[in-house]
Write a protein that holds these residues in place. Structure first.
Motif, PDB file in Angstrom:
ATOM      1  N   LEU A 131       0.833  -1.209   0.000  1.00 45.07           N
ATOM      2  CA  LEU A 131       0.000   0.000   0.000  1.00 45.07           C
ATOM      3  C   LEU A 131       0.866   1.257   0.000  1.00 45.07           C
ATOM      4  O   LEU A 131       0.565   2.250  -0.683  1.00 45.07           O
ATOM      5  CB  LEU A 131      -0.917  -0.018   1.222  1.00 45.07           C
ATOM      6  CG  LEU A 131      -2.052  -1.052   1.191  1.00 45.07           C
ATOM      7  CD1 LEU A 131      -2.659  -1.227   2.570  1.00 45.07           C
ATOM      8  CD2 LEU A 131      -3.132  -0.604   0.184  1.00 45.07           C
ATOM      9  N   LEU A 132       1.954   1.234   0.792  1.00 42.92           N
ATOM     10  CA  LEU A 132       2.855   2.388   0.821  1.00 42.92           C
ATOM     11  C   LEU A 132       3.509   2.589  -0.540  1.00 42.92           C
ATOM     12  O   LEU A 132       3.637   3.736  -1.033  1.00 42.92           O
ATOM     13  CB  LEU A 132       3.914   2.188   1.902  1.00 42.92           C
ATOM     14  CG  LEU A 132       4.977   3.293   2.009  1.00 42.92           C
ATOM     15  CD1 LEU A 132       4.335   4.662   2.256  1.00 42.92           C
ATOM     16  CD2 LEU A 132       5.975   2.964   3.122  1.00 42.92           C
ATOM     17  N   MET A 133       3.930   1.499  -1.196  1.00 47.17           N
ATOM     18  CA  MET A 133       4.530   1.606  -2.534  1.00 47.17           C
ATOM     19  C   MET A 133       3.543   2.224  -3.520  1.00 47.17           C
ATOM     20  O   MET A 133       3.897   3.106  -4.327  1.00 47.17           O
ATOM     21  CB  MET A 133       4.967   0.221  -3.019  1.00 47.17           C
ATOM     22  CG  MET A 133       6.196  -0.325  -2.298  1.00 47.17           C
ATOM     23  SD  MET A 133       6.437  -2.098  -2.605  1.00 47.17           S
ATOM     24  CE  MET A 133       6.701  -2.099  -4.383  1.00 47.17           C
ATOM     25  N   THR A 134       2.286   1.792  -3.459  1.00 50.16           N
ATOM     26  CA  THR A 134       1.262   2.335  -4.364  1.00 50.16           C
ATOM     27  C   THR A 134       1.069   3.827  -4.115  1.00 50.16           C
ATOM     28  O   THR A 134       0.993   4.642  -5.058  1.00 50.16           O
ATOM     29  CB  THR A 134      -0.064   1.576  -4.182  1.00 50.16           C
ATOM     30  OG1 THR A 134       0.146   0.201  -4.441  1.00 50.16           O
ATOM     31  CG2 THR A 134      -1.126   2.105  -5.115  1.00 50.16           C
ATOM     32  N   ALA A 135       0.960   4.204  -2.817  1.00 49.77           N
ATOM     33  CA  ALA A 135       0.747   5.613  -2.480  1.00 49.77           C
ATOM     34  C   ALA A 135       1.927   6.466  -2.929  1.00 49.77           C
ATOM     35  O   ALA A 135       1.756   7.585  -3.452  1.00 49.77           O
ATOM     36  CB  ALA A 135       0.518   5.743  -0.974  1.00 49.77           C
TER      37      ALA A 135
END
Length: 945
Positions: free
Chosen positions: A210-214
């Protein structure tokens, strides 16, 4: 109506430090363990929690003896805090009693954990309906309830387990919130939120995805790729693995600048279907060299072939170490191919020494994940989980193995609803509710047979090694009590140590107190026999554990409810419920109505617990109550059995051990028959422990029963002990009585010299102390011995002397017995008229006193004399009458003797078949008793052809 305090509504928080408020006033909840009690109750809010569950949750296997009292104290303290104005007699509204435990009554808004779960449930429902705003609002409300580490500062196994569970729920909520925020374009907020969290939980790939996507959506591609690199390094260093396929796929999409990652749709790294096609194969490995249990395997096959219109449930119960899991797993592997949709397995940890039992919600989570449901899609509501599980297995041919269940409640919500499924459940408890309400087929495992035990050893150490020491192998399996776990441990020792002989191991197991030390597995404490027993023991309530360990002090092979009541000092109705509970948990075995037995190894463990947890004074008091109960009840039985005998003087029974109520001859005899082996053990224990007054008295009151039932070995061993005890406390009167009685036991054993020495010493001692009754008895017994050794004149002289004393004392019964012995002596001399005259006098005397056994003996001699002189009809009538009396009295030896005479009368009356039947019946009894007459009867039968 919501429970309220004096200042307003009660509120409790567990999603952080455990705290409570009454309105706006924070309450003092006391010491950490008192707060721990509130935490356990809060986790089951609205549902009863047994005291045993609280004890387990606070201390686990290390619970002190005072645990139950401490729980009472903690509950009382919580009640004062939660309802300070409640009077002592008023019912509690917030923390109430519920059966053998307590229930915390709070409405939905009064406990943060309930509110947290409700918000997550609403989040899932809204997300399913694509109502992103409502879903996001609820998940944020759930996350905002969090105030730090849940149950922080709370000790005990429950808090450790619950912290892990709640933290997992919190992280899942954070992931759900991040997903929803990404769907609404709040990428920067997700970066700010997750940058801190991923460092606190560096191995959680979902958070990192999720952090990578954000980061990527925020135009920070390089940082997103760096997060992946960092993740890969962490996983390699900590676990030695690569990132999962979802995170690797996301990495590739970021590298290629995939356009779809830039939109506001649900981010691809977390995009998952609710389920994936999975055919679970979760059965543990089958045990190598599985042997025995053929009858149980047949039962299971028959169960499997039963009604296929309902869910078939087999409940396999038995004590710890009996092989329940081994049987269930072995059978499951045998039938696995019949379930093409898969096999599910859950260890419910009902008696796990390290962790608390698995709650149904967690068990359902395991089952659902085994079916391919993603962890984030599993509801936290147990009812929703159960419904999802039933839906997913509906119509499928699946095998479900629920291992090590603690209770029916733990199992019931895990049952499929589809008749195409089969469930195997194992438990140390009987799971009566599963049988009664859910139609389960119960199979209770006992110990292995000797052949099965030997076969198990053969599979483990080789048939050649077993065959080399057959006697030692037989002794070894007996020392192990035919318990599969114990047998596997000794087999492992033999397999690992080739120089060790079976006989060496038998010797190491010879000392009962050290047996559990030998039966340990040093590399796996969970399979040590002592450890397995301890799990069941610590699962019991305090009164049950006390009863169990006191049972280890009982020296006999089994125990009645009444005896257990005396041992524990508790009323019979109370102890009956406790014993039923122990039997339900297979710590003891019910072997008859109100009768129980401990497995040999369990008895050793119970004695250890008594040694460790009861003071010496408590142990001595318990044993004293027990032996006094046996002594006084045996005395009462003796008075009903042979009221003509001289009574043994007793003191008043101690409190809590009044003798069992016996009202007639039949009840007395039945009690003595049932308790015979215990009475022998109690007598020997009393002598060995220095309770000499009990030992000699108990031996004395058992004489009549042992003589009646021809238990000659018991008669001899108890009287030797009783005689030694009487000498130890200088009771010369008791010594003379026991000497004459012991002489009778020796005589029946054909130990004539020992018998004569006993009679002669009794005669000498009785004259020294002036006991005329004992003198006359010794004269009579000595006379009978002389008569049987062809010393007729000496015999008759002793009978005449004994008759004079009995007549002087007015003892009509003993006078009749001496007259009977005199008649037998004259018969042996061929003086039949004189013998018949004495028999007539004897019968008159014993009938006056109601001594039916002496009457039957006299009729037997009448029949024998009439047979010799050719009066066969009279002989037959007298023999039949005597046989009826002996059978009524339960005198097997007397019945066999008269059958010998009756057979002779029948043979000489031209009825060879009737004679054969009489002599065959006599031979069966003589053989069973080891009586010398068996050889004579065999010869008579041979003559008939």
């Amino acid at each position: 109506m919501h429970p309220q305090g004096a200042n307003g509504l009660i509120r409790v928080e567990v999603l952080g430090p455990v705290r409570a408020w009454n309105g706006e006033v924070e309450l003092d909840l006391g010491a950490p363990r008192q707060r721990a009690v509130l935490a356990v109750l809060a986790s089951r809010v609205g549902r009863p929690v047994a005291r045993g569950e609280l004890i387990d949750g606070l201390w686990g296997e290390q619970a002190p003896v005072s645990a139950e009292g401490s729980v009472h104290t903690y509950v009382a303290g919580l009640r004062r805090a939660l309802e300070p104005d409640r009077t002592h007699r008023a019912p509690a509204k917030v923390l109430a009693n519920a059966g053998s435990g307590y229930v915390l009554r709070l409405a939905d808004g009064q406990l943060d954990l309930v509110a947290f779960e409700q918000h997550l449930r609403r989040t899932r429902l809204a997300a399913t309906s694509d109502d992103v705003d409502t879903a996001l609002r609820n998940v944020e409300a759930a996350v905002n309830l969090w105030r730090g580490t849940p149950l922080s500062g709370i000790p005990g196994p429950f808090s450790e387990f619950e912290r892990t569970r709640l933290t997992e729920m919190y992280l899942t909520a954070l992931e759900q919130r991040a997903e929803l925020m990404l769907r609404t374009g709040r990428d920067a907020e997700v970066v700010a939120e997750l940058s801190r969290i991923v460092h606190e939980h560096p191995l959680r790939e979902q958070l990192r995805g999720l952090l990578m996507t954000a980061l990527y959506r925020s135009g920070r591609q390089a940082e997103a790729l760096e997060v992946y690199g960092e993740t890969r390094r962490h996983l390699a260093e900590e676990l030695g693995v690569e990132p999962g396929p979802e995170l690797r796929g996301l990495h590739e999409r970021i590298l290629t600048n995939e356009a779809a990652l830039s939109g506001t749709s649900t981010p691809r790294p977390t995009e998952r279907v609710t389920t994936r096609r999975v055919v679970p194969a979760q059965l543990p490995h089958d045990m190598g060299g599985f042997t025995g249990r053929e009858a149980e395997l047949v039962q299971l096959e028959q169960f499997l072939a039963g009604d296929d219109n309902v869910v078939r449930i087999a409940a396999i119960d038995g004590s710890g170490g009996i092989g329940k899991t081994a049987l269930a797993v072995h059978f499951a592997h045998r039938i696995a191919e019949r379930f093409p949709d898969g096999q599910l397995y859950v260890n419910l940890r009902g008696f796990d020494p390290q962790q608390p039992p698995l709650v149904p919600g967690d068990a359902l989570g395991q089952l659902l994940r085994g079916l391919g449901v993603d962890a984030q899609q599993v509801s936290t509501d147990p009812d929703e989980q159960a419904g999802m599980f039933r839906s997913m297995v509906a119509g499928k041919k699946m095998l479900v193995l629920l291992d090590n269940a603690a209770s029916t409640d733990q199992v019931r919500s895990l049952l499929p609803g589809s008749a195409s499924c089969v469930v195997l459940v194992t438990s140390r408890n009987r799971l009566g509710g599963l049988v009664a309400r859910d139609g389960a087929h119960r199979i209770t495992l006992g110990v292995l047979s000797e052949a099965e035990s030997v076969s198990l050893l053969e599979h483990s150490i080789g048939a050649q090694r077993v065959a080399a020491e057959p006697a030692a192998v037989s002794a070894l399996v007996a020392r192990c009590g035919h318990l599969p776990l114990a047998l596997r441990i000794v087999a492992s020792n033999l397999a690992d140590r080739r120089h060790l002989t079976v006989d060496d191991l038998v010797e190491s197991l010879s000392i009962e107190q050290d047996r559990l030390d030998v039966l340990s597995a040093p590399d796996d404490e969970s399979t040590a026999v002592r450890g397995v027993f301890s799990w069941s023991y610590h699962a019991c309530k305090p009164e049950a554990t006390r009863t169990f360990r006191l049972l280890g002090l009982h020296p006999g092979p089994d125990i009645s409810t009444a005896a257990a009541a005396a041992l524990t000092g508790r009323p019979v109705p109370v102890i009956r419920r406790v014993l039923d509970g122990l039997a339900g948990g297979h710590l003891i075995e019910e072997v008859g109505r109100d009768r129980y037995r401990l497995h040999d190894l369990v008895r050793v463990y119970a004695a250890e617990r008594a040694e460790d947890e009861e003071t010496e004074a408590e142990r001595r008091a318990a044993v004293y109550r027990l032996v006094q109960w046996y002594l006084h009840t045996a005395h009462l039985a003796d008075r009903l059995l042979m009221p003509q005998r001289r009574p043994v003087p007793l003191e008043q029974p101690v409190q809590h051990c009044l003798p069992q109520r016996l009202e007639n001859y039949e009840q007395a005899l039945a009690w003595l028959v049932a308790e015979r082996m215990n009475l022998v053990a109690i007598c020997l224990h009393a002598h060995e422990s220095g309770d000499h007054d009990t030992a000699w008295r108990l031996a004395s009151v058992l004489h009549g029963f042992f003589q009646l039932r021809s238990h000659w070995e018991d008669w001899a061993v108890t009287h030797r002990a009783g005689l030694a005890s009487a000498r130890a406390v200088n009771k010369p009167g008791a010594v003379t009585v026991l000497l004459t009685s012991l002489g009778g036991a020796y005589w029946h054993h054909c130990q004539y010299d020992e018998a004569l020495r006993c009679y002669e010493e009794a005669l000498r001692l009785s004259r020294e102390i002036g006991d005329r009754q004992c003198t006359a008895t010794a004269l009579n017994d000595l006379g009978a011995a002389y008569a049987d050794t062809d010393r007729a004149e000496e015999a008759l002289e002793h009978f005449r002397q004994s008759l004079e004393i009995f007549a002087e004392l007015g003892d009509r019964g003993c006078e009749g017995m001496a007259m009977y012995n005199m008649a037998k002596t004259h018969q042996g001399l061929g003086q039949f008229d004189t013998a018949l005259g004495h028999l007539c006098e004897s019968l008159d005397l014993v009938r006056q006193t109601g001594d039916r056994r002496c009457e039957a003996a006299g009729l037997t001699e009448f029949a024998a004399i009439h047979h010799v002189i050719g009066r066969l009809d009279e002989a037959r009538a007298q023999a039949v009458h005597a046989l009826e009396i002996f059978n009524e009295l339960g005198d097997r030896h007397g019945a066999a003797r008269v059958l010998r005479t009756l057979g002779a009368v029948q043979r000489d009356s031209g009825e060879p078949e009737a004679a054969r039947q009489s002599w065959t019946r006599a031979l069966e009894v003589f053989d069973e008793l080891g009586a010398p007459q068996a050889e004579e009867i065999s010869a008579l039968l041979a003559e008939l052809g």
